[in-house]
Design a protein around this motif. Sequence first.
Motif, short mmCIF file in Angstrom:
data_model
loop_
_atom_site.label_atom_id
_atom_site.label_comp_id
_atom_site.label_asym_id
_atom_site.label_seq_id
_atom_site.Cartn_x
_atom_site.Cartn_y
_atom_site.Cartn_z
N VAL A 52 0.87 -1.19 0.00
CA VAL A 52 0.00 0.00 0.00
C VAL A 52 0.91 1.24 0.00
CG1 VAL A 52 -1.96 1.15 1.09
CG2 VAL A 52 -1.63 -1.31 1.42
N PRO A 53 1.40 1.66 -1.16
CA PRO A 53 2.35 2.79 -1.22
C PRO A 53 1.83 4.08 -0.59
CG PRO A 53 2.26 1.63 -3.32
CD PRO A 53 1.14 1.09 -2.49
N GLU A 54 0.51 4.24 -0.56
CA GLU A 54 -0.05 5.47 0.03
C GLU A 54 0.31 5.62 1.51
OE1 GLU A 54 -2.29 4.18 -3.50
OE2 GLU A 54 -1.73 3.19 -1.62
N LEU A 55 0.62 4.50 2.16
CA LEU A 55 0.97 4.56 3.58
C LEU A 55 2.40 5.04 3.83
CD1 LEU A 55 -0.67 1.24 4.88
CD2 LEU A 55 -1.55 3.57 5.10
N GLN A 56 3.18 5.18 2.77
CA GLN A 56 4.58 5.57 2.96
C GLN A 56 4.73 6.94 3.59
OE1 GLN A 56 6.86 5.00 -0.65
NE2 GLN A 56 6.08 2.93 -0.96
N VAL A 57 3.74 7.79 3.43
CA VAL A 57 3.81 9.11 4.04
C VAL A 57 3.87 9.02 5.57
CG1 VAL A 57 1.30 9.46 4.18
CG2 VAL A 57 2.84 11.44 3.93
N LEU A 58 3.37 7.91 6.13
CA LEU A 58 3.41 7.74 7.59
C LEU A 58 4.84 7.63 8.12
CD1 LEU A 58 0.46 5.21 8.13
CD2 LEU A 58 0.46 7.70 8.44
N THR A 59 5.78 7.26 7.24
CA THR A 59 7.17 7.15 7.69
C THR A 59 7.74 8.51 8.08
OG1 THR A 59 8.08 7.34 5.44
CG2 THR A 59 7.54 5.13 6.24
N LEU A 242 9.59 8.92 -1.52
CA LEU A 242 8.72 9.42 -0.46
C LEU A 242 9.02 8.75 0.88
CD1 LEU A 242 6.20 11.03 0.53
CD2 LEU A 242 4.81 9.08 -0.23
N SER A 243 9.25 7.45 0.86
CA SER A 243 9.41 6.70 2.10
C SER A 243 10.73 7.03 2.79
CB SER A 243 9.36 5.20 1.81
OG SER A 243 9.63 4.46 3.00
N MET A 244 10.69 7.21 4.09
CA MET A 244 11.89 7.43 4.88
C MET A 244 12.45 6.13 5.45
SD MET A 244 12.79 10.52 4.63
CE MET A 244 12.04 11.89 3.75
#
Length: 436
Positions: A52-59, A242-244
């Motif tokens: 679920v790439p949209e969740l990468q912002v949570l990083t 995007l992902s940290m």
Amino acid sequence: MATVTELAAATPVTRDRYVDLLRVASLGVVVGGHWLMAAVTDDGVGNLLAVVPELQVLTWVLQVMPVFFFVGGFSHALSYRSLRRRHPDRAVYSVFLRGRLQRLLRPTMAFVLVWGTAALAVQLLGGGGGTTGVALRLVAQPLWFIGIYLAMVAFTPPLLRLHERFGWGAFGALAAAAAAVDVLRFAADVPFVEFLNFAFVWLAVHQLGFLRADGRIRRPAPLAAAGLAGAAALVALGPYPLSMVGMPGEKISNMAPPTLALLCHGLWLVGAVELLKGPGARLLRRPRVWRGVVAANGVAMTAFLWHLTAMLGVYGAMIAAGLELPEPAGAAWWAGAPFRIAAASLATAGLVAVFRRFERPAQHGAGAPVPGTGPVAATGITLCLFGVLGLSMVGFGGLLEGRTATLVAVPVSAPVAVALALGGWLLVERAGARAK
């Protein structure tokens, strides 16, 4: 051995309890994140953020390793300065290394020896392939954090001297070096230069801890805003993802090796946690809360080392029981997540009960430092650093086949990595224990 209640009651009023809370909370977020992100299926272990790439912002909130390294800088500055005050006419490097490494390497070496023995037994019995092989590699991955932390301990004395002379300028120099590395990497395509940012990025975050120790982070809001804006601009305009955290199969990672975007992320987090210092300090005045923080600090490293073992044990038990593993990110997967995390928490607690003894510092100390032991200690921590980082990359699989992984440009096998780590640790112990 004093109880948690006794330790909590004996805490000096001058102690910065908020730092202890940050240490525990940052490791807790990392552990919980790993449990949640694990997307285990019959085909192997994946990552929820890739599903679920949209969740990468949570990083941008949950990738909190920079906070732990920031806290490490604060603690290392206080510890080293305390030694210098007690022994103003002596070189204290070896004693400093030994003191900082005892609670770090004792539980780490116990973890390595247990998993190394288990991996060898599995392979001798004809196993080690498929999901088992993946597990043998995966459980060693948290050791990268230990390796980076060893580097921070090793570089504390020279970087603290630079901080005391140049203040924010020392941090700025490390940040500029990290930026230069990314320019050489992305614009000039210079090979291998990106690995320098394992030092520049993380040591820059560590340097922020020195600044905090001297009360020089006076305006955390602009720091957080600048970091957040910088990270957002780099991701929007540059080659940064995007992902940290690292993603499977990605060409560019912000984590391995670290990038300027991750350094900006660290600035944002440091500013954010400093903004919360007031409420956090008030919370820690409650005796029950402080006792919980004291208890957690006493086992935090053990829990961190074994939390992936616990998670894989939960999934292994599900497979052994014939339960069907739900499709990652599906309705059944989300519904079962609280129960899997609760089971992993219980399993981790059991492992902590068994191995927590290794996190207790050895009950022997050293007198005045002995001249000439610094080079021996420096050699030892260098060997430890390469050994632990090498093991984090190669894992425990394929011991009998001589499986290797490339550390920078050098192939390293698990037995060689373990030998380097153990040999280096013994050198540090020997150098730090020599006292008159």
